[in-house]
Scaffold this active site. Structure first.
Site, short mmCIF file in Angstrom:
data_model
loop_
_atom_site.label_atom_id
_atom_site.label_comp_id
_atom_site.label_asym_id
_atom_site.label_seq_id
_atom_site.Cartn_x
_atom_site.Cartn_y
_atom_site.Cartn_z
N SER A 10 -7.32 4.98 -9.45
CA SER A 10 -5.97 4.49 -9.43
C SER A 10 -5.52 3.75 -10.37
O SER A 10 -5.87 2.98 -11.23
CB SER A 10 -6.13 3.27 -8.20
OG SER A 10 -4.88 2.31 -8.22
N HIS A 35 -4.96 8.46 -8.23
CA HIS A 35 -4.46 7.89 -6.79
C HIS A 35 -3.47 7.27 -7.31
O HIS A 35 -3.51 6.28 -8.04
CB HIS A 35 -5.85 7.06 -6.31
CG HIS A 35 -5.50 6.26 -5.26
ND1 HIS A 35 -5.73 6.97 -4.07
CD2 HIS A 35 -5.12 4.98 -4.90
CE1 HIS A 35 -5.10 5.81 -3.07
NE2 HIS A 35 -5.00 4.80 -3.67
N ASP A 37 -0.64 4.46 -6.06
CA ASP A 37 -0.41 3.40 -5.09
C ASP A 37 1.26 2.88 -4.95
O ASP A 37 1.70 2.44 -6.02
CB ASP A 37 -1.14 2.05 -5.45
CG ASP A 37 -2.54 2.50 -5.20
OD1 ASP A 37 -2.81 2.74 -3.96
OD2 ASP A 37 -3.49 2.24 -6.00
N MET A 39 3.99 0.90 -3.54
CA MET A 39 4.09 -0.42 -2.93
C MET A 39 5.58 -0.75 -2.81
O MET A 39 6.29 -0.90 -3.75
CB MET A 39 3.23 -1.39 -3.20
CG MET A 39 1.80 -1.25 -3.57
SD MET A 39 0.91 -2.71 -3.92
CE MET A 39 -0.69 -1.97 -4.43
N HIS A 68 -0.63 7.22 -1.98
CA HIS A 68 -0.95 6.23 -0.98
C HIS A 68 0.21 5.43 -0.76
O HIS A 68 0.54 4.46 -1.66
CB HIS A 68 -2.11 5.55 -1.31
CG HIS A 68 -2.64 4.39 -0.48
ND1 HIS A 68 -3.41 3.28 -0.85
CD2 HIS A 68 -2.23 4.11 0.82
CE1 HIS A 68 -3.50 2.56 0.15
NE2 HIS A 68 -2.89 3.12 1.16
N MET A 70 2.12 2.50 0.73
CA MET A 70 2.05 1.15 1.29
C MET A 70 3.22 0.81 1.67
O MET A 70 3.98 -0.14 0.89
CB MET A 70 1.07 0.34 0.41
CG MET A 70 -0.47 0.59 0.41
SD MET A 70 -1.41 0.07 -0.89
CE MET A 70 -1.01 0.99 -1.97
N MET A 139 -9.36 1.37 4.23
CA MET A 139 -9.24 0.28 3.35
C MET A 139 -10.08 -0.73 3.39
O MET A 139 -10.71 -1.32 4.40
CB MET A 139 -7.74 -0.53 3.54
CG MET A 139 -6.28 0.08 3.46
SD MET A 139 -6.15 0.84 1.68
CE MET A 139 -6.26 -0.69 0.75
N PHE A 145 -3.01 -5.43 -3.75
CA PHE A 145 -3.29 -5.81 -5.03
C PHE A 145 -4.68 -4.98 -5.50
O PHE A 145 -5.56 -4.88 -4.64
CB PHE A 145 -3.49 -7.24 -5.12
CG PHE A 145 -2.23 -7.99 -4.70
CD1 PHE A 145 -1.36 -8.37 -5.56
CD2 PHE A 145 -2.16 -8.28 -3.32
CE1 PHE A 145 -0.28 -8.97 -5.24
CE2 PHE A 145 -0.97 -9.04 -2.81
CZ PHE A 145 0.02 -9.30 -3.83
N ASP A 175 -10.81 2.64 -0.31
CA ASP A 175 -9.99 2.24 -1.27
C ASP A 175 -9.98 0.73 -1.37
O ASP A 175 -9.62 -0.02 -0.15
CB ASP A 175 -8.50 2.64 -1.08
CG ASP A 175 -7.48 2.42 -1.75
OD1 ASP A 175 -8.04 1.76 -2.95
OD2 ASP A 175 -6.30 2.59 -1.83
N GLY A 177 -11.92 -2.33 -4.10
CA GLY A 177 -13.19 -3.21 -4.49
C GLY A 177 -14.23 -2.07 -4.76
O GLY A 177 -15.36 -2.74 -4.64
C1 DX5 Z 1 -5.05 -1.61 -3.10
C2 DX5 Z 1 -4.78 -0.23 -3.24
C3 DX5 Z 1 -5.95 0.43 -4.23
C4 DX5 Z 1 -6.13 -0.43 -5.53
C5 DX5 Z 1 -7.63 -0.47 -5.84
O1 DX5 Z 1 -3.84 -1.99 -2.28
O2 DX5 Z 1 -4.37 0.68 -2.36
O3 DX5 Z 1 -5.91 1.56 -4.55
O4 DX5 Z 1 -5.29 0.08 -6.67
O5 DX5 Z 1 -7.88 -1.03 -6.80
P1 DX5 Z 1 -9.21 -1.68 -7.09
O6 DX5 Z 1 -10.51 -0.68 -7.20
O7 DX5 Z 1 -9.14 -2.52 -8.38
O8 DX5 Z 1 -9.53 -2.68 -5.77
ZN ZN Z 2 -4.59 2.99 -2.87
#
Ligand code: DX5
Ligand code: ZN
Length: 218
Positions: A10, A35, A37, A39, A68, A70, A139, A145, A175, A177
């Protein structure tokens, strides 16, 4: 379904001031997908980027763009994301009033369609839309974040989603952590695409990203 585990770094965790280098570095390090993200500051509290940035990155690589969304009202900009170069477009079930219609529209445009599921959301709905799915994204943190702690209870959920998918040609992506420690648990539970932000871009900073990507895949 190809059983090889795919790693999707990501770029949220990358250095935005040198995105060109970051994309080339993860490609050289063996990443399978990029990936992205998106937002909107509404569906999630944070803001990132939209179609123009994705379009400019599209010129840098042939890697699969795993977008992705969001965002609230994802239907409003689906054409723009696909024209910008998305290969997979994933919407959140919590953001869609007519999920089957949204997914089949994405597929009708020649793009793979995914649905993302927040940690609190149930999964039985998947049975109702399974015909319109190319990917399920579980998720493993609450979205919005990077750098958050993996929610252990999601392991069971990944297994349940894997059972629903069964032998169908549908990816199971996780996705949030994901790191070297929990990668084996999510793979064992059935995940075959691992999104990783911090564990690719922010650990072992002075070495190649290849070490981090290989560690996740193993
Ligand atoms: C969170 C995102 C993830 C995020 C993952 O809302 O969808 O893709 O970037 O980041 P890490 O791997 O640091 O949790
Ligand atoms: Zn993501």
């Amino acid at each position: 379904m190809n059983n090889k585990i795919k790693i999707a770094p990501s770029i949220l965790a990358s250095d935005f001031s040198k995105l060109n280098d970051e994309i080339h570095d993860i490609e050289g390090a063996g990443a399978d997908f990029v990936h992205l993200d998106v937002m909107d500051g509404h569906f999630v509290p944070n803001l990132t980027f939209g179609p123009p940035l994705i379009k400019s990155l599209r010129n840098l690589t042939n890697l699969t763009f795993d977008v992705h969304l969001m965002v609230s009202n994802p239907d409003d900009l689906i054409d723009e994301y696909i024209e910008a170069g998305a290969d997979i477009l994933t919407v959140h079930v919590e953001a869609c009033n007519h999920l089957a219609r949204t997914l089949s529209y994405i597929q009708s445009k020649g793009c793979k369609a995914g649905v993302a599921i927040n940690p609190h959301s149930d999964i039985q709905f998947l049975n109702n839309i399974i015909e319109n799915l190319d990917l399920v994204l579980v998720m493993t943190v609450n979205p919005g974040f990077g750098g958050q702690k993996f929610i252990d209870a999601m392991i069971k959920k990944i297994s349940s989603v894997s059972e629903i998918i069964s032998s169908r040609d549908i990816y199971l992506e996780v996705d949030g952590g994901i790191n070297q420690e929990n990668a084996k648990d999510v793979i064992k539970a059935g995940a075959n695409i691992l999104v990783a932000g911090s564990s690719v871009f922010k650990v072992n900073k002075n070495t190649s990203y290849k070490i981090n990507i290989d560690a996740l895949r193993k």
